[in-house]
Design a protein around this motif. Structure first.
Motif, PDB file in Angstrom:
ATOM      1  N   ALA A  28      38.170  25.549  35.299  1.00  0.00           N
ATOM      2  CA  ALA A  28      38.167  26.672  36.229  1.00  0.00           C
ATOM      3  C   ALA A  28      37.293  26.356  37.430  1.00  0.00           C
ATOM      4  CB  ALA A  28      37.655  27.927  35.526  1.00  0.00           C
ATOM      5  N   GLU A  29      37.760  26.751  38.622  1.00  0.00           N
ATOM      6  CA  GLU A  29      36.996  26.557  39.833  1.00  0.00           C
ATOM      7  C   GLU A  29      36.712  27.915  40.464  1.00  0.00           C
ATOM      8  OE1 GLU A  29      38.745  23.799  42.486  1.00  0.00           O
ATOM      9  OE2 GLU A  29      38.704  22.148  41.080  1.00  0.00           O
ATOM     10  N   SER A  30      35.839  27.915  41.446  1.00  0.00           N
ATOM     11  CA  SER A  30      35.463  29.161  42.105  1.00  0.00           C
ATOM     12  C   SER A  30      36.069  29.234  43.498  1.00  0.00           C
ATOM     13  CB  SER A  30      33.940  29.263  42.211  1.00  0.00           C
ATOM     14  OG  SER A  30      33.354  29.281  40.922  1.00  0.00           O
ATOM     15  N   VAL A  31      36.572  30.402  43.827  1.00  0.00           N
ATOM     16  CA  VAL A  31      37.125  30.656  45.153  1.00  0.00           C
ATOM     17  C   VAL A  31      36.385  31.852  45.748  1.00  0.00           C
ATOM     18  CG1 VAL A  31      39.174  31.215  46.494  1.00  0.00           C
ATOM     19  CG2 VAL A  31      39.381  29.790  44.453  1.00  0.00           C
ATOM     20  N   GLU A  35      40.637  30.672  37.157  1.00  0.00           N
ATOM     21  CA  GLU A  35      39.592  30.418  38.142  1.00  0.00           C
ATOM     22  C   GLU A  35      38.674  31.626  38.272  1.00  0.00           C
ATOM     23  OE1 GLU A  35      40.746  28.227  41.637  1.00  0.00           O
ATOM     24  OE2 GLU A  35      42.775  28.016  40.878  1.00  0.00           O
ATOM     25  N   ARG A  36      37.540  31.388  38.910  1.00  0.00           N
ATOM     26  CA  ARG A  36      36.561  32.449  39.130  1.00  0.00           C
ATOM     27  C   ARG A  36      36.568  32.829  40.613  1.00  0.00           C
ATOM     28  NH1 ARG A  36      33.940  28.508  36.250  1.00  0.00           N
ATOM     29  NH2 ARG A  36      32.738  27.892  38.093  1.00  0.00           N
ATOM     30  N   VAL A  37      36.358  34.098  40.894  1.00  0.00           N
ATOM     31  CA  VAL A  37      36.401  34.578  42.270  1.00  0.00           C
ATOM     32  C   VAL A  37      35.144  35.382  42.575  1.00  0.00           C
ATOM     33  CG1 VAL A  37      38.917  34.636  42.358  1.00  0.00           C
ATOM     34  CG2 VAL A  37      37.669  36.655  41.587  1.00  0.00           C
ATOM     35  N   ALA A  38      34.787  35.431  43.856  1.00  0.00           N
ATOM     36  CA  ALA A  38      33.632  36.213  44.300  1.00  0.00           C
ATOM     37  C   ALA A  38      33.854  36.642  45.731  1.00  0.00           C
ATOM     38  CB  ALA A  38      32.342  35.410  44.182  1.00  0.00           C
ATOM     39  N   LEU A  39      33.336  37.796  46.089  1.00  0.00           N
ATOM     40  CA  LEU A  39      33.415  38.286  47.459  1.00  0.00           C
ATOM     41  C   LEU A  39      32.217  37.753  48.233  1.00  0.00           C
ATOM     42  CD1 LEU A  39      34.972  40.145  49.433  1.00  0.00           C
ATOM     43  CD2 LEU A  39      33.390  41.968  48.775  1.00  0.00           C
ATOM     44  N   LEU A  40      32.469  36.987  49.269  1.00  0.00           N
ATOM     45  CA  LEU A  40      31.402  36.413  50.073  1.00  0.00           C
ATOM     46  C   LEU A  40      30.582  37.530  50.710  1.00  0.00           C
ATOM     47  CD1 LEU A  40      30.357  33.628  51.163  1.00  0.00           C
ATOM     48  CD2 LEU A  40      31.678  34.124  53.224  1.00  0.00           C
ATOM     49  N   GLY A  41      29.272  37.429  50.573  1.00  0.00           N
ATOM     50  CA  GLY A  41      28.400  38.414  51.171  1.00  0.00           C
ATOM     51  C   GLY A  41      28.041  39.579  50.270  1.00  0.00           C
ATOM     52  N   SER A  42      28.664  39.653  49.083  1.00  0.00           N
ATOM     53  CA  SER A  42      28.389  40.764  48.168  1.00  0.00           C
ATOM     54  C   SER A  42      27.139  40.521  47.335  1.00  0.00           C
ATOM     55  CB  SER A  42      29.579  40.988  47.237  1.00  0.00           C
ATOM     56  OG  SER A  42      29.749  39.879  46.358  1.00  0.00           O
ATOM     57  N   GLY A  43      26.693  39.270  47.290  1.00  0.00           N
ATOM     58  CA  GLY A  43      25.543  38.938  46.465  1.00  0.00           C
ATOM     59  C   GLY A  43      25.904  38.595  45.042  1.00  0.00           C
ATOM     60  N   GLY A  44      27.178  38.765  44.687  1.00  0.00           N
ATOM     61  CA  GLY A  44      27.620  38.470  43.326  1.00  0.00           C
ATOM     62  C   GLY A  44      28.012  37.019  43.159  1.00  0.00           C
ATOM     63  N   LEU A  59      44.499  44.633  50.070  1.00  0.00           N
ATOM     64  CA  LEU A  59      45.572  44.456  49.090  1.00  0.00           C
ATOM     65  C   LEU A  59      45.852  42.975  48.843  1.00  0.00           C
ATOM     66  CD1 LEU A  59      47.814  45.580  47.288  1.00  0.00           C
ATOM     67  CD2 LEU A  59      49.295  45.652  49.312  1.00  0.00           C
ATOM     68  N   VAL A  60      45.986  42.198  49.920  1.00  0.00           N
ATOM     69  CA  VAL A  60      46.275  40.767  49.784  1.00  0.00           C
ATOM     70  C   VAL A  60      45.112  40.052  49.112  1.00  0.00           C
ATOM     71  CG1 VAL A  60      46.703  38.630  51.048  1.00  0.00           C
ATOM     72  CG2 VAL A  60      47.883  40.727  51.717  1.00  0.00           C
ATOM     73  N   LEU A  61      43.890  40.419  49.475  1.00  0.00           N
ATOM     74  CA  LEU A  61      42.724  39.763  48.892  1.00  0.00           C
ATOM     75  C   LEU A  61      42.641  40.013  47.386  1.00  0.00           C
ATOM     76  CD1 LEU A  61      39.248  39.504  50.496  1.00  0.00           C
ATOM     77  CD2 LEU A  61      39.447  40.107  48.107  1.00  0.00           C
ATOM     78  N   LEU A  62      42.884  41.258  46.973  1.00  0.00           N
ATOM     79  CA  LEU A  62      42.858  41.560  45.539  1.00  0.00           C
ATOM     80  C   LEU A  62      44.003  40.877  44.808  1.00  0.00           C
ATOM     81  CD1 LEU A  62      41.882  45.334  45.310  1.00  0.00           C
ATOM     82  CD2 LEU A  62      40.617  43.390  44.396  1.00  0.00           C
ATOM     83  N   ALA A  63      45.154  40.800  45.457  1.00  0.00           N
ATOM     84  CA  ALA A  63      46.310  40.170  44.819  1.00  0.00           C
ATOM     85  C   ALA A  63      46.092  38.672  44.627  1.00  0.00           C
ATOM     86  CB  ALA A  63      47.568  40.423  45.646  1.00  0.00           C
ATOM     87  N   ILE A  64      45.523  37.990  45.630  1.00  0.00           N
ATOM     88  CA  ILE A  64      45.261  36.556  45.460  1.00  0.00           C
ATOM     89  C   ILE A  64      44.195  36.342  44.399  1.00  0.00           C
ATOM     90  CG2 ILE A  64      43.496  36.360  47.271  1.00  0.00           C
ATOM     91  CD1 ILE A  64      46.208  33.778  46.395  1.00  0.00           C
ATOM     92  N   ALA A  65      43.237  37.273  44.314  1.00  0.00           N
ATOM     93  CA  ALA A  65      42.225  37.179  43.260  1.00  0.00           C
ATOM     94  C   ALA A  65      42.877  37.313  41.892  1.00  0.00           C
ATOM     95  CB  ALA A  65      41.166  38.262  43.452  1.00  0.00           C
ATOM     96  N   ALA A  66      43.852  38.218  41.765  1.00  0.00           N
ATOM     97  CA  ALA A  66      44.548  38.393  40.496  1.00  0.00           C
ATOM     98  C   ALA A  66      45.278  37.117  40.093  1.00  0.00           C
ATOM     99  CB  ALA A  66      45.525  39.567  40.591  1.00  0.00           C
ATOM    100  N   LEU A  67      45.932  36.474  41.053  1.00  0.00           N
ATOM    101  CA  LEU A  67      46.630  35.215  40.764  1.00  0.00           C
ATOM    102  C   LEU A  67      45.659  34.124  40.335  1.00  0.00           C
ATOM    103  CD1 LEU A  67      49.323  34.919  43.579  1.00  0.00           C
ATOM    104  CD2 LEU A  67      49.738  35.122  41.128  1.00  0.00           C
ATOM    105  N   LEU A  68      44.544  34.028  41.035  1.00  0.00           N
ATOM    106  CA  LEU A  68      43.559  32.991  40.731  1.00  0.00           C
ATOM    107  C   LEU A  68      42.941  33.216  39.352  1.00  0.00           C
ATOM    108  CD1 LEU A  68      41.842  32.798  44.224  1.00  0.00           C
ATOM    109  CD2 LEU A  68      43.310  31.052  43.193  1.00  0.00           C
ATOM    110  N   VAL A  69      42.608  34.452  39.053  1.00  0.00           N
ATOM    111  CA  VAL A  69      42.008  34.765  37.755  1.00  0.00           C
ATOM    112  C   VAL A  69      42.982  34.448  36.625  1.00  0.00           C
ATOM    113  CG1 VAL A  69      41.277  36.690  36.296  1.00  0.00           C
ATOM    114  CG2 VAL A  69      40.346  36.450  38.594  1.00  0.00           C
ATOM    115  N   ARG A  70      44.255  34.741  36.845  1.00  0.00           N
ATOM    116  CA  ARG A  70      45.257  34.410  35.826  1.00  0.00           C
ATOM    117  C   ARG A  70      45.338  32.914  35.591  1.00  0.00           C
ATOM    118  NH1 ARG A  70      50.486  38.306  37.209  1.00  0.00           N
ATOM    119  NH2 ARG A  70      49.393  40.302  37.007  1.00  0.00           N
ATOM    120  N   GLY A  71      45.025  32.146  36.628  1.00  0.00           N
ATOM    121  CA  GLY A  71      45.033  30.690  36.499  1.00  0.00           C
ATOM    122  C   GLY A  71      43.746  30.131  35.936  1.00  0.00           C
TER     123      GLY A  71
END
Length: 312
Positions: A98-101, A142-151, A128-140
């Motif tokens: 798994a990689e991070s995006v 991978e790990r996702v994070a929102l830049l600037g959120s501190g998470g 909508l597009v950002l959440l949808a691409i996150a859903a695709l990546l997570v299904r694959g």
């Protein structure tokens, strides 16, 4: 461009500001479940038409040989292949780990524009597009994070829910931001930037080149309203700036159409060139088109690497 953006609604001060903010927060919270459902549906539609992918990583299956570069682990050197020539080669394996995006979307006032009531705001489509691409990546995996959120990057359904919360209720530093914040990302990190990219071009270039210089790969998705692409107005029109710009009254707006379209084309070309020179990708999406097209462009970019300009 952003110095004279098309007209739209702008926030106004009120003695009942606190009440208005609380009401808006309640509306956003109520929108979270439907938003996640819609993003998941869009992701599923795209996923059905996309086959599996292969990426370089720490899997077990052989992928390719490449020349050794400073910083590569000595354990990765294939001595048998290297003995066949004067060069030293590293054995790369198929991507399985798994990689991070990192994801980011423009939250500035100009993103709240829409030219017709039946169209989504640019910001709504970006989320909508950002959440949808996150859903695709997570299904694959991978790990996702929102830049600037501190998470930190996370995977699984909980990552999507956290991402949605961060998008709808951004931290103070991220509110009204038209460019992604400076951040230290891991080398070879992938960063998705969604915006109308109507800020001054030098500022956009500085931000993207900054991430690229640190080793990150930026995937740019420009979202525009159809009126911003065609300038369909005629006659006497007043343009109201959404970010503190002075209003502009044009007596015959059709007389400016050719110059406006030329300037917009130059902006798109500059963004495409910037993406290619920094090893990333550029895609354009209009809010009157299906969100699946924008999602597919992003997914292919993340799966296949640099692919140049794409318009849906």
């Amino acid at each position: 461009m952003r110095e004279a953006v098309l007209s739209g609604d702008t926030p106004s001060s009120s003695p009942f500001a606190a009440q208005a903010i609380r009401q808006r927060a309640e509306e956003l919270a109520a929108a979270l479940p439907p938003l996640l459902i819609e993003a998941t549906r869009v992701a599923a539609t795209v996923e059905q038409g996309v086959h599996g992918r292969r990426r370089v990583g720490r899997g077990e299956a052989f992928w390719q040989f490449r020349r050794y570069s400073p910083g590569d682990s000595l354990h990765g050197i294939d001595w048998r292949q290297s003995a066949k020539s004067d060069a030293v080669y590293v054995r790369e394996k198929e991507w399985e780990a798994a990689e991070s995006v990192w994801l980011w979307r423009d939250d500035s006032p100009s993103m709240h524009y829409r030219s017709a009531p039946d169209l989504p705001e640019k910001q709504e489509r970006a989320i909508l597009v950002l959440l949808a691409i996150a859903a695709l990546l997570v299904r694959g995996g991978e790990r996702v994070a929102l830049l600037g959120s501190g998470g930190r990057p996370q995977g699984g359904q909980s990552a999507l829910e956290l991402l949605a919360q961060s998008l709808m209720f951004p931290v103070a530093a991220a509110q009204d931001a038209s460019l992604p914040p400076r951040a230290e990302l891991p080398r070879f990190a992938r960063l998705v930037i969604i915006s109308d990219f109507l800020s001054p071009l030098p500022e956009i270039e500085a931000a993207v080149r900054g991430f690229s210089a640190a080793g990150a790969i930026c995937h740019i998705l420009q979202i525009l309203d159809p009126a911003e692409e065609t300038l369909p107005f005629s006659g006497r029109v007043r343009f109201e700036g959404l970010e503190g710009e002075d209003s502009l009254l044009v007596s015959r707006v059709e007389s400016l159409r050719e110059a406006y379209l030329a300037r917009l084309a130059a902006r798109k070309g500059a963004l495409k060139e910037l993406a290619l020179k920094t090893g990333g990708t550029y895609a354009l999406h209009r809010t009157d088109h299906s969100p699946q097209t924008a999602l597919l462009a992003l997914y292919e970019a993340l799966a296949q690497g640099p692919s140049g300009y794409r318009k849906d």
